[in-house]
Design a protein around this motif. Structure first.
Motif, PDB file in Angstrom:
ATOM      1  N   ALA A  51       0.861  -1.182   0.000  1.00 46.72           N
ATOM      2  CA  ALA A  51       0.000   0.000   0.000  1.00 46.72           C
ATOM      3  C   ALA A  51       0.897   1.231   0.000  1.00 46.72           C
ATOM      4  O   ALA A  51       1.898   1.281   0.731  1.00 46.72           O
ATOM      5  CB  ALA A  51      -0.896   0.013   1.229  1.00 46.72           C
ATOM      6  N   LEU A  52       0.556   2.212  -0.805  1.00 45.65           N
ATOM      7  CA  LEU A  52       1.291   3.479  -0.887  1.00 45.65           C
ATOM      8  C   LEU A  52       0.316   4.620  -0.672  1.00 45.65           C
ATOM      9  O   LEU A  52      -0.777   4.619  -1.240  1.00 45.65           O
ATOM     10  CB  LEU A  52       1.956   3.622  -2.263  1.00 45.65           C
ATOM     11  N   ASN A  53       0.706   5.583   0.146  1.00 43.83           N
ATOM     12  CA  ASN A  53      -0.084   6.799   0.304  1.00 43.83           C
ATOM     13  C   ASN A  53       0.482   7.831  -0.658  1.00 43.83           C
ATOM     14  O   ASN A  53       1.491   8.482  -0.377  1.00 43.83           O
ATOM     15  CB  ASN A  53      -0.007   7.313   1.750  1.00 43.83           C
ATOM     16  N   LYS A  54      -0.168   7.950  -1.824  1.00 44.99           N
ATOM     17  CA  LYS A  54       0.320   8.870  -2.856  1.00 44.99           C
ATOM     18  C   LYS A  54       0.091  10.320  -2.448  1.00 44.99           C
ATOM     19  O   LYS A  54      -1.042  10.726  -2.195  1.00 44.99           O
ATOM     20  CB  LYS A  54      -0.394   8.607  -4.185  1.00 44.99           C
ATOM     21  N   PRO A  55       1.157  11.118  -2.402  1.00 41.71           N
ATOM     22  CA  PRO A  55       0.972  12.544  -2.100  1.00 41.71           C
ATOM     23  C   PRO A  55       0.360  13.291  -3.285  1.00 41.71           C
ATOM     24  O   PRO A  55       0.242  12.758  -4.386  1.00 41.71           O
ATOM     25  CB  PRO A  55       2.408  13.032  -1.837  1.00 41.71           C
ATOM     26  N   LEU A  56      -0.013  14.517  -3.039  1.00 37.91           N
ATOM     27  CA  LEU A  56      -0.492  15.383  -4.117  1.00 37.91           C
ATOM     28  C   LEU A  56       0.625  15.625  -5.134  1.00 37.91           C
ATOM     29  O   LEU A  56       1.818  15.556  -4.807  1.00 37.91           O
ATOM     30  CB  LEU A  56      -0.963  16.722  -3.552  1.00 37.91           C
ATOM     31  N   ASP A  57       0.241  15.938  -6.356  1.00 37.63           N
ATOM     32  CA  ASP A  57       1.161  16.296  -7.434  1.00 37.63           C
ATOM     33  C   ASP A  57       2.138  15.181  -7.781  1.00 37.63           C
ATOM     34  O   ASP A  57       3.274  15.434  -8.211  1.00 37.63           O
ATOM     35  CB  ASP A  57       1.939  17.578  -7.080  1.00 37.63           C
ATOM     36  N   VAL A  58       1.705  13.949  -7.610  1.00 38.19           N
ATOM     37  CA  VAL A  58       2.488  12.774  -8.007  1.00 38.19           C
ATOM     38  C   VAL A  58       1.698  12.022  -9.067  1.00 38.19           C
ATOM     39  O   VAL A  58       0.514  11.739  -8.891  1.00 38.19           O
ATOM     40  CB  VAL A  58       2.777  11.848  -6.804  1.00 38.19           C
ATOM     41  N   GLU A  59       2.356  11.698 -10.186  1.00 38.59           N
ATOM     42  CA  GLU A  59       1.688  10.992 -11.272  1.00 38.59           C
ATOM     43  C   GLU A  59       1.596   9.499 -10.976  1.00 38.59           C
ATOM     44  O   GLU A  59       2.530   8.899 -10.445  1.00 38.59           O
ATOM     45  CB  GLU A  59       2.446  11.203 -12.588  1.00 38.59           C
ATOM     46  N   SER A  60       0.477   8.898 -11.345  1.00 36.55           N
ATOM     47  CA  SER A  60       0.259   7.466 -11.121  1.00 36.55           C
ATOM     48  C   SER A  60       0.881   6.652 -12.251  1.00 36.55           C
ATOM     49  O   SER A  60       0.189   6.080 -13.103  1.00 36.55           O
ATOM     50  CB  SER A  60      -1.230   7.163 -10.997  1.00 36.55           C
ATOM     51  N   MET A  95       4.694   4.142 -13.032  1.00 36.16           N
ATOM     52  CA  MET A  95       5.938   3.606 -12.506  1.00 36.16           C
ATOM     53  C   MET A  95       7.131   4.045 -13.350  1.00 36.16           C
ATOM     54  O   MET A  95       8.255   3.632 -13.105  1.00 36.16           O
ATOM     55  CB  MET A  95       5.866   2.076 -12.459  1.00 36.16           C
ATOM     56  N   ALA A  96       6.882   4.875 -14.358  1.00 35.00           N
ATOM     57  CA  ALA A  96       7.966   5.395 -15.188  1.00 35.00           C
ATOM     58  C   ALA A  96       8.554   6.649 -14.548  1.00 35.00           C
ATOM     59  O   ALA A  96       7.843   7.402 -13.864  1.00 35.00           O
ATOM     60  CB  ALA A  96       7.454   5.715 -16.584  1.00 35.00           C
ATOM     61  N   PRO A  97       9.840   6.900 -14.747  1.00 41.00           N
ATOM     62  CA  PRO A  97      10.439   8.134 -14.210  1.00 41.00           C
ATOM     63  C   PRO A  97       9.764   9.357 -14.808  1.00 41.00           C
ATOM     64  O   PRO A  97       9.396   9.386 -15.985  1.00 41.00           O
ATOM     65  CB  PRO A  97      11.902   8.038 -14.673  1.00 41.00           C
ATOM     66  N   GLY A  98       9.580  10.382 -13.983  1.00 39.43           N
ATOM     67  CA  GLY A  98       8.922  11.588 -14.451  1.00 39.43           C
ATOM     68  C   GLY A  98       9.878  12.566 -15.101  1.00 39.43           C
ATOM     69  O   GLY A  98      11.098  12.471 -14.937  1.00 39.43           O
ATOM     70  N   ARG A  99       9.333  13.481 -15.859  1.00 34.30           N
ATOM     71  CA  ARG A  99      10.122  14.545 -16.479  1.00 34.30           C
ATOM     72  C   ARG A  99       9.784  15.849 -15.774  1.00 34.30           C
ATOM     73  O   ARG A  99       8.891  16.583 -16.169  1.00 34.30           O
ATOM     74  CB  ARG A  99       9.813  14.642 -17.975  1.00 34.30           C
TER      75      ARG A  99
END
Length: 250
Positions: free
Chosen positions: A77-86, A88-92
């Protein structure tokens, strides 16, 4: 904690699922193999595909060939914070789920999505069959959300939402609604539904005059977010995994 494919309950896992997970074929094809008498468990032919086995300890053969059935399944289980994309790829230039699980050695996937501006519970696993069923609408697994909206809340709002609200892409009914807290022009409401349409909670509440200020998913089926901090990750308990399996008929 390392949870495995046979940690569903004391009765084991359905034989056709174990065969399908081992790459023998589709679930239906594996059922045909069993009904044709081509599968043995611990040396005995099994012809009923409702049979439950323990992949870690039972020896399973198809046409006399031993099948490797032991898979190390993981559930988090992960508590996703705000402004995080769903993803598993690295973000730009943006954070993604991978930023919170990079210490995990196995490859895992997220079960469904949350919008970038929605926080809360996301399940992660490498159990593909379970993930598929948890997200497929036909299995009706509910998700629970806590929404910060303008108040006051009318007494009949829950009844209206349970009866159904018509949106641009069709009607939607909630499975549950409750007023958690209300103070002046601010209210916290809990919404439970199994719908998976995009922005469904925000669109639904906006339609009834309560546009969402902040939204968090607090439950996915029987798994609750609890006190997990934003950005925190924890392994699911065996009890939680068993409850997820039960919820989707595995």
């Amino acid at each position: 904690m390392n949870t495995t494919g046979d940690a569903t309950d004391g009765e084991g896992v359905r034989l056709q699922k174990v065969l399908a997970d081992a790459g023998i074929g589709s679930r239906r094809a594996c059922e045909r193999l069993i009904s044709d008498g081509r599968v043995k468990v611990n040396g005995k032919t099994v012809s009923w595909f409702g049979e439950r086995v323990h992949p870690r300890t039972d020896e399973i053969q198809v046409d006399g060939r031993k099948i490797e059935t032991w898979h190390e399944f993981r559930y988090y289980a992960l508590n996703k914070p705000l402004d995080v994309e769903s993803t598993m790829a690295p973000g730009r230039g943006t954070r993604t789920l991978i930023d919170f699980v990079e210490d995990l050695t196995e490859r895992i996937y997220h079960v469904g999505r949350l919008d970038t501006d929605t926080e809360g519970l996301i399940l992660l696993t490498n159990d593909g069959e379970l993930a598929h069923r948890l997200t497929h609408p036909s299995f009706g697994v509910t998700k629970t959300y806590l929404a910060d909206v303008p108040g006051p809340i009318a007494r009949d709002l829950g009844r209206r939402l349970r009866s159904g609200i018509v949106l641009d892409d069709g009607p939607v009914k909630v499975d549950g609604f409750s007023l958690v807290e209300q103070s002046g022009r601010r209210a916290l409401v809990e919404v439970v539904l199994h719908e998976g349409r995009k922005h469904i909670v925000r669109r639904l509440l906006k339609e009834v005059g309560h546009p969402v200020r902040r939204l968090a998913r607090t439950g996915f089926g029987p798994v609750q977010l609890g006190r997990l901090k934003p950005g925190g990750v924890r392994a699911l308990t065996e009890k939680e995994v068993a409850a997820l399996y039960k919820a989707v008929g595995l």
